[in-house]
Scaffold this active site. Structure first.
Site, PDB file in Angstrom:
ATOM      1  N   ASP A  11      18.502   8.186   9.798  1.00  0.00           N
ATOM      2  CA  ASP A  11      19.719   8.923   9.481  1.00  0.00           C
ATOM      3  C   ASP A  11      19.300  10.348   9.113  1.00  0.00           C
ATOM      4  O   ASP A  11      18.139  10.738   9.290  1.00  0.00           O
ATOM      5  CB  ASP A  11      20.519   8.211   8.374  1.00  0.00           C
ATOM      6  CG  ASP A  11      19.888   8.319   6.997  1.00  0.00           C
ATOM      7  OD1 ASP A  11      18.757   8.840   6.898  1.00  0.00           O
ATOM      8  OD2 ASP A  11      20.528   7.891   6.017  1.00  0.00           O
ATOM      9  N   CYS A  68      15.321   6.342   6.394  1.00  0.00           N
ATOM     10  CA  CYS A  68      16.522   6.893   5.759  1.00  0.00           C
ATOM     11  C   CYS A  68      16.070   7.506   4.445  1.00  0.00           C
ATOM     12  O   CYS A  68      14.874   7.813   4.309  1.00  0.00           O
ATOM     13  CB  CYS A  68      17.635   5.854   5.610  1.00  0.00           C
ATOM     14  SG  CYS A  68      17.264   4.469   4.527  1.00  0.00           S
ATOM     15  N   THR A  70      16.082   6.292   1.082  1.00  0.00           N
ATOM     16  CA  THR A  70      15.262   5.371   0.281  1.00  0.00           C
ATOM     17  C   THR A  70      14.558   4.334   1.155  1.00  0.00           C
ATOM     18  O   THR A  70      13.655   3.650   0.695  1.00  0.00           O
ATOM     19  CB  THR A  70      16.174   4.579  -0.681  1.00  0.00           C
ATOM     20  OG1 THR A  70      17.165   3.913   0.124  1.00  0.00           O
ATOM     21  CG2 THR A  70      16.852   5.495  -1.683  1.00  0.00           C
ATOM     22  N   HIS A 101       0.818 -10.652   6.708  1.00  0.00           N
ATOM     23  CA  HIS A 101       1.452 -11.866   6.180  1.00  0.00           C
ATOM     24  C   HIS A 101       2.871 -12.087   6.707  1.00  0.00           C
ATOM     25  O   HIS A 101       3.311 -13.220   6.846  1.00  0.00           O
ATOM     26  CB  HIS A 101       1.522 -11.804   4.641  1.00  0.00           C
ATOM     27  CG  HIS A 101       0.188 -11.940   3.986  1.00  0.00           C
ATOM     28  ND1 HIS A 101       0.028 -12.089   2.626  1.00  0.00           N
ATOM     29  CD2 HIS A 101      -1.078 -11.962   4.516  1.00  0.00           C
ATOM     30  CE1 HIS A 101      -1.265 -12.184   2.335  1.00  0.00           C
ATOM     31  NE2 HIS A 101      -1.955 -12.105   3.471  1.00  0.00           N
ATOM     32  N   HIS A 136       0.774 -18.277   7.154  1.00  0.00           N
ATOM     33  CA  HIS A 136       1.865 -17.294   7.188  1.00  0.00           C
ATOM     34  C   HIS A 136       2.833 -17.594   8.341  1.00  0.00           C
ATOM     35  O   HIS A 136       4.033 -17.363   8.236  1.00  0.00           O
ATOM     36  CB  HIS A 136       1.296 -15.883   7.300  1.00  0.00           C
ATOM     37  CG  HIS A 136       0.355 -15.558   6.192  1.00  0.00           C
ATOM     38  ND1 HIS A 136       0.761 -15.512   4.888  1.00  0.00           N
ATOM     39  CD2 HIS A 136      -0.993 -15.333   6.195  1.00  0.00           C
ATOM     40  CE1 HIS A 136      -0.290 -15.242   4.119  1.00  0.00           C
ATOM     41  NE2 HIS A 136      -1.365 -15.141   4.885  1.00  0.00           N
TER      42      HIS A 136
END
Ligand code: RB5
Length: 363
Positions: A11, A68, A70, A101, A136
């Site tokens: 964004d 973006c 955060t 993992h 995993h």
């Protein structure tokens, strides 16, 4: 070795970091596709996240790096796409383990939080670390099971098609519906077979462009994807006589491409005769629906058009724009909200319309 492809998206808040990482990846020899955004002008992160994540889920790109402010919103949105495992990473440690993992196929970075050399190192680590498999892989199978079982959970199903039966109400100039035995066990035959006389616009039905535009596409040309998918049902004020531009403006159609209007028309089906003053969609509203990019519009009586509008302008506006019209729906028991629509017309070759069996499933 063939160059690895990476798809990027951001964004406005992640734009500058995306540009920086794009140059870095090109320098490193990656084949980069950028779905945007292409400036710092404000946009909505789910739009770009979706474009990139869907390409990863479809196998067109092995991995995406998204950005973006955060990283959080983009990560939430990306993980809504089935098959995506997106992680926000703030350091090289989590970047490495998200691959080793979690076999993450989308890396999300926050432009408010990381930049420069750290951001480049996170990306480098993420792209060069391989999945360890073993225990995993077993855990990721369980993650996939949550996703698959979640998708298979079925909400309540509403049958929104009117039953087809002899003598049912039809458009005044259409032929009446008759269904009568052609063969009957009671008459000594081996099976029951009925002869049905109906029009292509009987009960719950679709109007194809050919209905009003000679030579235009038929009901069998409608792409199935339009007939299935998220639809928003509005239960409109029973006092309303017409869905006009003003009514339309009051409705939240954000992100919606299929809309079904429940109106007082539902009560008209209890009558034995056709009713002329049913609730209709005005031409202005039809233009508004086209402008909003609607793909399918449905209503709960035999026409979306005002009865006396001989120009059939709402039909013309919608059909010329390729909007599928569904008429004669039974929305009487359906609460307002979002549903999955399944609306399956008979495959009438070149048909100007066809009866449909339609369902809404609670999401
Ligand atoms: C935009 O201001 C910001 O909310 C967005 O980039 C992102 O951080 C969302 O989670």
């Amino acid at each position: 070795m063939p160059k690895e492809k990476v798809i990027l998206g951001s964004d406005h808040a992640g734009f500058e970091l995306k540009e920086d990482i794009k140059s870095f990846l090109i320098e490193q020899g990656y084949l980069v596709e950028d779905v945007g955004t292409h400036s710092t002008a404000s946009v909505d992160y789910p739009d770009y996240t979706r474009l990139a994540a869907e390409k990863v889920a479809a196998g067109q790109f092995p991995r995406a790096v998204l950005f973006c402010g955060t990283g959080l919103g983009t990560c939430i949105a990306a993980n809504k796409v089935p098959g995506i495992r997106a992680t926000v990473c703030l350091d090289t440690f989590t970047a490495g383990l998200s691959r080793a993992h979690n076999d993450a196929n989308v890396l999300v970075l926050g432009g408010f939080l990381v930049a420069g050399r750290l951001a480049r190192e996170i990306v480098r680590t993420w792209l060069t670390t391989t999945f360890e498999g073993g225990r995993h892989a077993q855990r990721l199978d369980k993650v996939r099971a949550i996703e698959t079982e979640g998708r298979l959970k079925r909400g309540k199903l509403y049958d929104i098609s009117r039953p087809i039966q002899s003598g049912m109400v039809v458009w005044p100039t259409d032929p009446p519906v008759t269904i009568e035995p052609a063969k009957a066990i009671a008459a000594g035959k081996s099976s029951n077979v009925s002869r049905m006389h109906i029009s292509t616009h009987t009960g719950t039905h679709i109007d194809a462009p050919r209905h009003y535009i000679n030579g235009a596409s038929g009901v069998d040309d409608i792409v199935p994807e339009v007939l299935m998918g998220m639809a928003r049902v509005f239960q409109l004020d029973p006092q309303l006589r017409s869905i006009d531009g003003r009514v339309l403006q009051g409705l939240n159609l954000q992100g919606v491409s299929r809309v079904l209007f429940g109106t007082s028309n539902s009560s008209l089906w209890g009558r034995n005769e056709f009713t002329e003053d049913y609730v209709h969609v005005s031409e202005e509203a039809a233009r508004g629906l086209v402008a909003q990019g609607m793909k399918l519009v449905g209503i709960d009586y035999l026409s979306i058009e005002e009865f006396r509008n001989k120009g059939r302008s709402a039909h013309h506006t919608l059909l010329q724009a390729g909007v599928v019209i569904v008429e004669g729906l039974d929305l009487s028991d359906v609460p307002q909200g979002d549903y999955e629509l399944l609306c399956l017309p008979l495959r009438v070759k070149g048909g100007d319309g066809a009866p449909v069996r339609a369902f809404l499933r609670e999401i």
